[in-house]
Design a protein around this motif. Structure first.
Motif, mmCIF file in Angstrom:
data_model
loop_
_atom_site.group_PDB
_atom_site.id
_atom_site.type_symbol
_atom_site.label_atom_id
_atom_site.label_comp_id
_atom_site.label_asym_id
_atom_site.label_seq_id
_atom_site.Cartn_x
_atom_site.Cartn_y
_atom_site.Cartn_z
ATOM 1 N N LEU A 97 30.286 17.660 -0.821
ATOM 2 C CA LEU A 97 29.987 18.968 -1.401
ATOM 3 C C LEU A 97 28.851 19.669 -0.684
ATOM 4 C CD1 LEU A 97 30.051 18.130 -5.222
ATOM 5 C CD2 LEU A 97 31.931 18.920 -3.774
ATOM 6 N N GLN A 98 28.860 20.974 -0.761
ATOM 7 C CA GLN A 98 27.765 21.792 -0.256
ATOM 8 C C GLN A 98 27.246 22.645 -1.401
ATOM 9 O OE1 GLN A 98 28.765 25.121 2.359
ATOM 10 N NE2 GLN A 98 27.083 24.458 3.667
ATOM 11 N N GLY A 99 25.920 22.634 -1.576
ATOM 12 C CA GLY A 99 25.301 23.509 -2.555
ATOM 13 C C GLY A 99 25.021 22.912 -3.921
ATOM 14 N N LEU A 100 25.200 21.614 -4.065
ATOM 15 C CA LEU A 100 24.951 20.976 -5.365
ATOM 16 C C LEU A 100 24.410 19.568 -5.135
ATOM 17 C CD1 LEU A 100 25.266 21.388 -8.458
ATOM 18 C CD2 LEU A 100 27.487 20.266 -8.252
ATOM 19 N N THR A 101 23.143 19.358 -5.505
ATOM 20 C CA THR A 101 22.528 18.039 -5.333
ATOM 21 C C THR A 101 22.251 17.402 -6.701
ATOM 22 O OG1 THR A 101 20.261 18.879 -5.271
ATOM 23 C CG2 THR A 101 21.443 18.747 -3.154
ATOM 24 N N GLU A 102 21.822 16.161 -6.669
ATOM 25 C CA GLU A 102 21.608 15.372 -7.887
ATOM 26 C C GLU A 102 20.618 16.029 -8.858
ATOM 27 O OE1 GLU A 102 22.718 12.698 -4.482
ATOM 28 O OE2 GLU A 102 21.257 14.306 -4.767
ATOM 29 N N LYS A 103 19.622 16.705 -8.338
ATOM 30 C CA LYS A 103 18.621 17.323 -9.214
ATOM 31 C C LYS A 103 19.154 18.557 -9.950
ATOM 32 C CE LYS A 103 16.432 20.076 -5.566
ATOM 33 N NZ LYS A 103 17.086 21.294 -5.925
ATOM 34 N N ASP A 104 20.285 19.087 -9.466
ATOM 35 C CA ASP A 104 20.852 20.305 -10.039
ATOM 36 C C ASP A 104 22.037 20.073 -10.960
ATOM 37 O OD1 ASP A 104 19.080 21.850 -8.397
ATOM 38 O OD2 ASP A 104 20.451 21.509 -6.721
ATOM 39 N N VAL A 105 22.418 18.807 -11.150
ATOM 40 C CA VAL A 105 23.620 18.524 -11.927
ATOM 41 C C VAL A 105 23.284 17.555 -13.063
ATOM 42 C CG1 VAL A 105 24.454 16.649 -10.452
ATOM 43 C CG2 VAL A 105 26.089 17.993 -11.701
ATOM 44 N N TRP A 106 23.902 17.770 -14.205
ATOM 45 C CA TRP A 106 23.619 17.024 -15.425
ATOM 46 C C TRP A 106 24.876 16.336 -15.919
ATOM 47 C CZ3 TRP A 106 18.731 17.880 -18.028
ATOM 48 C CH2 TRP A 106 17.886 18.757 -17.349
ATOM 49 N N VAL A 107 24.704 15.208 -16.589
ATOM 50 C CA VAL A 107 25.838 14.525 -17.209
ATOM 51 C C VAL A 107 26.486 15.501 -18.185
ATOM 52 C CG1 VAL A 107 26.527 12.630 -18.735
ATOM 53 C CG2 VAL A 107 24.832 12.234 -16.928
ATOM 54 N N GLY A 108 27.784 15.665 -18.088
ATOM 55 C CA GLY A 108 28.524 16.581 -18.935
ATOM 56 C C GLY A 108 28.795 17.936 -18.317
ATOM 57 N N ASP A 109 28.111 18.266 -17.203
ATOM 58 C CA ASP A 109 28.447 19.497 -16.488
ATOM 59 C C ASP A 109 29.878 19.400 -15.981
ATOM 60 O OD1 ASP A 109 25.876 20.477 -16.842
ATOM 61 O OD2 ASP A 109 25.291 20.294 -14.736
ATOM 62 N N VAL A 110 30.516 20.538 -15.815
ATOM 63 C CA VAL A 110 31.894 20.577 -15.322
ATOM 64 C C VAL A 110 31.927 21.337 -14.002
ATOM 65 C CG1 VAL A 110 34.249 21.382 -15.790
ATOM 66 C CG2 VAL A 110 32.864 20.410 -17.642
ATOM 67 N N LEU A 111 32.591 20.736 -13.013
ATOM 68 C CA LEU A 111 32.879 21.420 -11.762
ATOM 69 C C LEU A 111 34.260 22.037 -11.936
ATOM 70 C CD1 LEU A 111 30.584 19.450 -11.054
ATOM 71 C CD2 LEU A 111 31.658 19.122 -8.847
ATOM 72 N N ARG A 112 34.286 23.367 -11.975
ATOM 73 C CA ARG A 112 35.544 24.082 -12.243
ATOM 74 C C ARG A 112 36.107 24.605 -10.925
ATOM 75 N NH1 ARG A 112 35.511 26.837 -17.405
ATOM 76 N NH2 ARG A 112 36.239 24.765 -17.958
ATOM 77 N N PHE A 113 37.276 24.068 -10.568
ATOM 78 C CA PHE A 113 38.004 24.485 -9.377
ATOM 79 C C PHE A 113 39.168 25.362 -9.814
ATOM 80 C CE2 PHE A 113 35.925 20.480 -8.515
ATOM 81 C CZ PHE A 113 35.362 20.671 -7.271
ATOM 82 N N ALA A 114 39.858 25.968 -8.876
ATOM 83 C CA ALA A 114 40.982 26.854 -9.195
ATOM 84 C C ALA A 114 42.064 26.139 -9.998
ATOM 85 C CB ALA A 114 41.564 27.432 -7.915
ATOM 86 N N ASP A 115 42.304 24.838 -9.692
ATOM 87 C CA ASP A 115 43.432 24.130 -10.297
ATOM 88 C C ASP A 115 43.026 22.806 -10.945
ATOM 89 O OD1 ASP A 115 46.261 23.786 -10.783
ATOM 90 O OD2 ASP A 115 46.290 22.320 -9.150
ATOM 91 N N CYS A 116 41.732 22.600 -11.167
ATOM 92 C CA CYS A 116 41.268 21.275 -11.601
ATOM 93 C C CYS A 116 39.870 21.396 -12.193
ATOM 94 C CB CYS A 116 41.261 20.375 -10.365
ATOM 95 S SG CYS A 116 40.813 18.679 -10.668
ATOM 96 N N ASP A 117 39.574 20.623 -13.237
ATOM 97 C CA ASP A 117 38.220 20.541 -13.804
ATOM 98 C C ASP A 117 37.765 19.089 -13.760
ATOM 99 O OD1 ASP A 117 38.262 23.235 -14.402
ATOM 100 O OD2 ASP A 117 38.617 22.953 -16.555
#
Length: 189
Positions: A97-117
């Motif tokens: 990935l580009q633009g998202l590191t461990e300090k910026d992401v939390w348990v339960g956050d969702v990465l929303r893609f065009a066809d997949c979560d």
């Protein structure tokens, strides 16, 4: 934020300090769209399902931002191939990935893609196989010290993914971030 590389690998023998172990840590980039099911990416395998894979750890993501660090420490350790750039998937990740590191992401956050979560579930904990693929015995220790561990994802909405695809981060409950959880787990280990 985007997927720079989408990587999969089959289980193969891995030589670790003279002993053969099976591992799916070696990943290679894939072209085109790749199906994502509840247990992960089409064409990807894990050898030890007690620590990798399964519903909560179906996909492993790693920030490209940390690749320069690993390139540098491999050069300092003078491991075989140290002067060649690390290829995407070299750290065993499915998604570079580009633009998202461990300090910026939390348990339960969702990465929303065009066809997949995909939902963030937990940090990766390094093991002896990581040392083997990085080429030196201090790699797992350096991952523990730096906190640059990447994170596992559960598949909320199956679909497909492709390298180059952008995604949005949908905040979850924001109770613990990946960096904090990783530090807590490493203190207990």
């Amino acid at each position: 934020m985007k997927i720079l590389s989408l990587n999969t690998g089959r289980v193969h023998p891995l030589l670790v300090e003279g002993q053969s172990h099976v591992s799916g840590i070696r990943k290679s980039p894939r072209e085109g769209r790749v199906a994502v099911a509840p247990l992960g990416l089409e064409g990807d395998e894990q050898a030890d399902l007690s620590v990798h894979g399964g519903l909560s750890k179906a996909v492993y993501a790693y920030p490209q931002e940390h690749y320069a660090f690993w390139q540098t420490v491999r050069a300092q350790a003078r491991v075989a191939g140290w002067n060649e750039p690390l290829a995407p998937g070299a750290l065993g990740e499915n998604l570079t990935l580009q633009g998202l590191t461990e300090k910026d992401v939390w348990v339960g956050d969702v990465l929303r893609f065009a066809d997949c979560d995909l939902a963030v579930s937990e940090p990766r904990q390094p093991c002896f196989k990581f040392n083997a693929v990085m080429g030196f015995n201090q790699a797992a220790k350096l991952m523990s010290q730096s906190g640059w561990c990447g994170f596992y994802l559960a598949v909320l909405k199956p679909g497909s993914l492709q390298a180059g695809e952008d995604f949005a981060l949908v905040p979850g409950p924001r109770e613990v971030n990946i960096a904090e959880l990783f530090r807590a787990k490493m203190r207990r280990a």
